[in-house]
Design a protein around this motif. Structure first.
Motif, PDB file in Angstrom:
ATOM      1  N   ASP A   1       3.673 -29.832  11.084  1.00  0.00           N
ATOM      2  CA  ASP A   1       3.621 -30.821  12.471  1.00  0.00           C
ATOM      3  C   ASP A   1       4.466 -31.998  12.401  1.00  0.00           C
ATOM      4  O   ASP A   1       3.933 -32.910  12.725  1.00  0.00           O
ATOM      5  N   LYS A   2       5.503 -31.908  11.865  1.00  0.00           N
ATOM      6  CA  LYS A   2       6.398 -33.045  11.844  1.00  0.00           C
ATOM      7  C   LYS A   2       7.514 -33.028  12.668  1.00  0.00           C
ATOM      8  O   LYS A   2       8.554 -32.121  12.281  1.00  0.00           O
ATOM      9  N   PRO A   3       7.732 -33.745  13.575  1.00  0.00           N
ATOM     10  CA  PRO A   3       9.014 -33.625  14.392  1.00  0.00           C
ATOM     11  C   PRO A   3      10.174 -33.805  13.796  1.00  0.00           C
ATOM     12  O   PRO A   3      10.340 -34.752  12.914  1.00  0.00           O
ATOM     13  N   GLY A   4      11.122 -32.975  14.169  1.00  0.00           N
ATOM     14  CA  GLY A   4      12.517 -33.181  13.532  1.00  0.00           C
ATOM     15  C   GLY A   4      12.390 -32.253  12.062  1.00  0.00           C
ATOM     16  O   GLY A   4      13.724 -32.340  11.564  1.00  0.00           O
ATOM     17  N   LEU A   5      11.302 -31.596  11.689  1.00  0.00           N
ATOM     18  CA  LEU A   5      11.451 -31.218  10.490  1.00  0.00           C
ATOM     19  C   LEU A   5      12.547 -30.075  10.277  1.00  0.00           C
ATOM     20  O   LEU A   5      12.533 -29.318  11.074  1.00  0.00           O
ATOM     21  N   LYS A   6      13.352 -30.069   8.947  1.00  0.00           N
ATOM     22  CA  LYS A   6      14.230 -29.079   9.155  1.00  0.00           C
ATOM     23  C   LYS A   6      13.502 -28.002   7.668  1.00  0.00           C
ATOM     24  O   LYS A   6      13.050 -28.290   6.808  1.00  0.00           O
ATOM     25  N   VAL A   7      13.563 -26.706   8.160  1.00  0.00           N
ATOM     26  CA  VAL A   7      13.178 -25.723   7.288  1.00  0.00           C
ATOM     27  C   VAL A   7      14.267 -24.968   6.717  1.00  0.00           C
ATOM     28  O   VAL A   7      15.129 -24.424   7.634  1.00  0.00           O
ATOM     29  N   ILE A   8      14.687 -24.916   5.521  1.00  0.00           N
ATOM     30  CA  ILE A   8      15.895 -24.352   4.968  1.00  0.00           C
ATOM     31  C   ILE A   8      15.472 -23.369   3.956  1.00  0.00           C
ATOM     32  O   ILE A   8      14.531 -23.468   3.144  1.00  0.00           O
ATOM     33  N   GLN A   9      16.082 -22.056   4.154  1.00  0.00           N
ATOM     34  CA  GLN A   9      15.868 -20.970   3.061  1.00  0.00           C
ATOM     35  C   GLN A   9      17.241 -20.676   2.317  1.00  0.00           C
ATOM     36  O   GLN A   9      17.207 -19.618   1.595  1.00  0.00           O
ATOM     37  N   ASP A  10      18.172 -21.368   2.180  1.00  0.00           N
ATOM     38  CA  ASP A  10      19.361 -21.083   1.704  1.00  0.00           C
ATOM     39  C   ASP A  10      19.783 -22.455   1.121  1.00  0.00           C
ATOM     40  O   ASP A  10      20.094 -23.553   1.604  1.00  0.00           O
ATOM     41  N   LYS A  11      20.113 -22.242  -0.567  1.00  0.00           N
ATOM     42  CA  LYS A  11      20.627 -23.204  -1.442  1.00  0.00           C
ATOM     43  C   LYS A  11      21.721 -23.976  -0.903  1.00  0.00           C
ATOM     44  O   LYS A  11      21.861 -25.117  -1.001  1.00  0.00           O
ATOM     45  N   VAL A  12      22.756 -22.936  -0.219  1.00  0.00           N
ATOM     46  CA  VAL A  12      23.954 -23.510   0.180  1.00  0.00           C
ATOM     47  C   VAL A  12      23.779 -24.577   1.127  1.00  0.00           C
ATOM     48  O   VAL A  12      24.402 -25.708   1.016  1.00  0.00           O
ATOM     49  N   GLU A  13      23.094 -24.371   2.051  1.00  0.00           N
ATOM     50  CA  GLU A  13      22.611 -25.277   3.267  1.00  0.00           C
ATOM     51  C   GLU A  13      22.089 -26.445   2.680  1.00  0.00           C
ATOM     52  O   GLU A  13      22.514 -27.529   3.211  1.00  0.00           O
ATOM     53  N   LEU A  14      20.993 -26.424   1.774  1.00  0.00           N
ATOM     54  CA  LEU A  14      20.450 -27.673   0.994  1.00  0.00           C
ATOM     55  C   LEU A  14      21.703 -28.591   0.457  1.00  0.00           C
ATOM     56  O   LEU A  14      21.924 -29.788   0.644  1.00  0.00           O
ATOM     57  N   GLU A  15      22.465 -27.843  -0.479  1.00  0.00           N
ATOM     58  CA  GLU A  15      23.542 -28.627  -0.991  1.00  0.00           C
ATOM     59  C   GLU A  15      24.531 -29.216   0.098  1.00  0.00           C
ATOM     60  O   GLU A  15      24.888 -30.469  -0.446  1.00  0.00           O
ATOM     61  N   LYS A  16      24.804 -28.666   1.166  1.00  0.00           N
ATOM     62  CA  LYS A  16      25.438 -29.204   2.034  1.00  0.00           C
ATOM     63  C   LYS A  16      25.079 -30.517   2.697  1.00  0.00           C
ATOM     64  O   LYS A  16      25.530 -31.602   2.730  1.00  0.00           O
ATOM     65  N   ILE A  17      23.842 -30.490   2.799  1.00  0.00           N
ATOM     66  CA  ILE A  17      23.182 -31.765   3.363  1.00  0.00           C
ATOM     67  C   ILE A  17      22.916 -33.008   2.360  1.00  0.00           C
ATOM     68  O   ILE A  17      23.166 -33.984   2.875  1.00  0.00           O
ATOM     69  N   LEU A  18      22.576 -32.594   1.114  1.00  0.00           N
ATOM     70  CA  LEU A  18      22.617 -33.575   0.173  1.00  0.00           C
ATOM     71  C   LEU A  18      24.035 -34.182  -0.135  1.00  0.00           C
ATOM     72  O   LEU A  18      24.245 -35.532  -0.199  1.00  0.00           O
ATOM     73  N   ASN A  19      25.204 -33.425  -0.127  1.00  0.00           N
ATOM     74  CA  ASN A  19      26.550 -33.825  -0.353  1.00  0.00           C
ATOM     75  C   ASN A  19      27.109 -34.702   0.715  1.00  0.00           C
ATOM     76  O   ASN A  19      27.951 -35.540   0.686  1.00  0.00           O
ATOM     77  N   THR A  20      26.545 -34.522   2.048  1.00  0.00           N
ATOM     78  CA  THR A  20      26.986 -34.993   3.069  1.00  0.00           C
ATOM     79  C   THR A  20      25.998 -36.417   3.707  1.00  0.00           C
ATOM     80  O   THR A  20      26.584 -36.942   4.736  1.00  0.00           O
ATOM     81  N   THR A  21      24.886 -36.601   3.064  1.00  0.00           N
ATOM     82  CA  THR A  21      24.148 -37.610   3.493  1.00  0.00           C
ATOM     83  C   THR A  21      24.846 -38.885   3.070  1.00  0.00           C
ATOM     84  O   THR A  21      25.164 -39.167   1.977  1.00  0.00           O
ATOM     85  N   PRO A  22      25.067 -39.951   3.904  1.00  0.00           N
ATOM     86  CA  PRO A  22      25.652 -41.229   3.676  1.00  0.00           C
ATOM     87  C   PRO A  22      24.745 -42.081   2.676  1.00  0.00           C
ATOM     88  O   PRO A  22      23.709 -42.159   3.048  1.00  0.00           O
ATOM     89  N   LEU A  23      25.647 -42.241   1.718  1.00  0.00           N
ATOM     90  CA  LEU A  23      24.752 -43.093   0.637  1.00  0.00           C
ATOM     91  C   LEU A  23      24.722 -44.629   0.978  1.00  0.00           C
ATOM     92  O   LEU A  23      25.595 -45.433   0.252  1.00  0.00           O
ATOM     93  N   LYS A  24      24.046 -45.057   1.913  1.00  0.00           N
ATOM     94  CA  LYS A  24      24.004 -46.319   2.337  1.00  0.00           C
ATOM     95  C   LYS A  24      22.614 -46.604   2.693  1.00  0.00           C
ATOM     96  O   LYS A  24      22.234 -46.061   3.798  1.00  0.00           O
ATOM     97  N   ASN A  25      21.946 -47.729   2.331  1.00  0.00           N
ATOM     98  CA  ASN A  25      20.641 -48.027   2.784  1.00  0.00           C
ATOM     99  C   ASN A  25      19.573 -46.718   2.932  1.00  0.00           C
ATOM    100  O   ASN A  25      19.221 -46.704   4.046  1.00  0.00           O
ATOM    101  N   VAL A  26      19.726 -46.159   1.817  1.00  0.00           N
ATOM    102  CA  VAL A  26      18.866 -44.614   1.977  1.00  0.00           C
ATOM    103  C   VAL A  26      18.284 -44.232   0.699  1.00  0.00           C
ATOM    104  O   VAL A  26      18.598 -44.678  -0.540  1.00  0.00           O
ATOM    105  N   ASN A  27      17.045 -43.899   0.699  1.00  0.00           N
ATOM    106  CA  ASN A  27      16.471 -43.316  -0.483  1.00  0.00           C
ATOM    107  C   ASN A  27      16.354 -41.831  -0.410  1.00  0.00           C
ATOM    108  O   ASN A  27      16.003 -41.150   0.875  1.00  0.00           O
ATOM    109  N   ILE A  28      16.479 -40.919  -1.543  1.00  0.00           N
ATOM    110  CA  ILE A  28      16.262 -39.714  -1.330  1.00  0.00           C
ATOM    111  C   ILE A  28      15.347 -39.235  -2.356  1.00  0.00           C
ATOM    112  O   ILE A  28      15.419 -39.451  -3.425  1.00  0.00           O
ATOM    113  N   LEU A  29      14.201 -38.465  -1.966  1.00  0.00           N
ATOM    114  CA  LEU A  29      13.080 -38.108  -2.719  1.00  0.00           C
ATOM    115  C   LEU A  29      13.024 -36.537  -2.673  1.00  0.00           C
ATOM    116  O   LEU A  29      12.943 -35.882  -1.575  1.00  0.00           O
TER     117      LEU A  29
END
Length: 455
Positions: free
Chosen positions: A405-433
């Protein structure tokens, strides 16, 4: 002593085997499959079975004891022969008790936080040159193994509620009989073993009954279920010591704590770690250390592996990447809140892998409601392969979305799609957990971190 391990390749079993070998015991073992890192560690110690599988010839009357792991079934031929010969047969925790009958036993249990609390106690005792034995479920800096058995007068044990063995399918922590017990909190988990919350809660009630007369229960008073359990407990022959989040403040990303008029900066952060530290503080006081000695040692504690472990940081751009073992709803919520509270000015991308039986169960999804609310961006990852390996029914993404019940939640079942998100996240003023007890379907986490460093 001659001891044979049935299922020696288990994550804790192989560590106990090596610990007893170092103590001078004659150790043998068997298993039908052993994977690294256990395989390499056993081979280096000369304890890797020459032939895989179960062989009755391994069991003889000359054995002083047989220790059986969870992987061994009740019809295991070696176990059946040991029973026929009337040998002494123990589960892992039963044998730990045999080796620690004359020691002061500390057992640290709870649905979450037990590894970190155990690690804190171990670090503080070690820094204060206290001799102790231990068993803990994680790799800790400064400790060669996760199990040590010597002639030390103290045992510090992470007390797990998971079943001890197929022969005795009751929680491990029922066999430790502590003098000093800790319960860090109670949140329903392992639903494949404990199908109802009441049944799960009962295991902690029994744990309290197992505390030695004259002992003490140190418990998290901020946990409603645990507080109610303690209120119903009628034992008059033990002491009860509640704890809560201690006085603290955060300055420039560093947490400072105060207990009994002693102040110090910490290397860890988050309300859950402050709770864990307060529990560890009370344990170490019971073991004879002063408040100043405890907190001086605690200041250099940097955490256990995969418990808010810092994988990468770039202070100039305001970036940190953390990895955590969190998978249960309460731990996921606490871990996300900890990072957000410590760095409120940064965006937080939280990635959770569903990997356990409980977390992949559609009926359990409602337990995750609100768990990822504090994250600015939230991703839940799981694969059909993980469900198939556990022989579980499909988990529709809609069930995950409804449960969290989280607005905007992304549900991913493909490793390639997850890798793409991690690789394209701008690394500025952000924490990744990154939160998981698995490996994100084989995601090359080390390679991604290395690539991030080279940008």
């Amino acid at each position: 002593m001659r001891i044979h391990f049935i299922s020696i390749g288990g994550s804790v079993m192989h560590q106990l085997a090596i610990a007893l070998q170092k103590k001078g015991y004659q150790i043998t073992g068997s298993d039908d499959e052993i994977f690294d890192p256990a395989r390499s560690v056993l081979e280096a110690a000369g304890l890797l079975p020459a032939i895989m599988g179960w062989h009755g010839d391994n069991i003889t009357e000359q054995l002083d004891a047989v220790i059986v792991g969870m992987h061994a079934r009740a019809d295991n031929p070696e176990l059946l022969k040991a029973q026929a010969l009337h040998l002494k047969i123990y589960s892992f925790p039963e044998y730990i008790y045999q080796e620690s009958k004359e020691k002061v036993r500390v057992a640290i249990g709870g649905s979450h936080g037990k590894t970190s609390t155990t690690a804190m106690v171990m670090h503080i005792l070690s820094q204060n040159k206290k001799a102790f034995d231990y068993l803990v479920g994680a790799r800790l800096q400064g400790f060669e193994q996760s199990v040590q058995i010597t002639e030390a007068p103290i045992l510090v044990a992470e007390a797990d509620e998971y079943p001890a063995s197929a022969l005795k399918p009751v929680p491990k922590f029922h066999f430790l009989y502590p003098h000093i017990a800790v319960i860090t909190g109670i949140a329903w988990d392992h639903i494949n073993v404990f199908p109802t919350f009441d049944f799960y809660l009962e295991q902690f009630r029994i744990f309290i009954q197992k505390i030695e007369p004259g002992g003490i229960l140190i418990y998290n008073a901020s946990d409603p279920a645990l507080q109610q359990l303690v209120a119903e407990e009628k034992r008059a022959d033990i002491r009860f010591a509640p704890y809560q989040i201690p006085v603290h403040e955060i300055k420039d990303g560093v947490t400072y704590i105060e207990l009994e008029s002693v102040k110090t900066a910490l290397g860890v952060f988050g309300d859950h770690n402050l709770l864990n530290l307060h529990a560890a503080f009370l344990v170490c006081k019971e073991l004879g250390l002063s408040p100043s000695a405890i907190l001086e040692a605690a200041s250099s504690f940097s955490g256990a592996a995969k418990r808010l472990e810092l994988l990468y940081q770039d202070p100039a751009n305001g970036v940190s990447i953390f990895r955590d073992f969190a998978h249960a709803p309460s731990k996921v919520k606490a871990t996300i809140q900890a990072v957000k509270q410590q760095f409120p000015e940064r965006q937080l991308l939280a990635v959770l892998e569903l990997h356990t039986y409980s977390s992949l169960n559609a009926h359990f999804m409602q337990q995750y409601k609100g768990a990822m609310d504090a994250a600015d961006q939230a991703i839940v990852f799981y694969t059909p392969h993980a469900l198939a390996m556990k022989k579980m029914a499909p988990l529709p993404p809609q069930s995950v979305e409804a449960g969290f019940d989280k607005p905007g939640l992304k549900v991913i079942q493909d490793k390639v799609e997850l890798e793409k998100i991690l690789n394209t996240t701008p690394l500025k003023n952000v924490n990744i957990l990154l939160m998981s007890s698995g490996n994100y379907d084989g995601l090359d986490l080390a390679g991604w971190i290395q690539q991030t460093k080279s940008k």
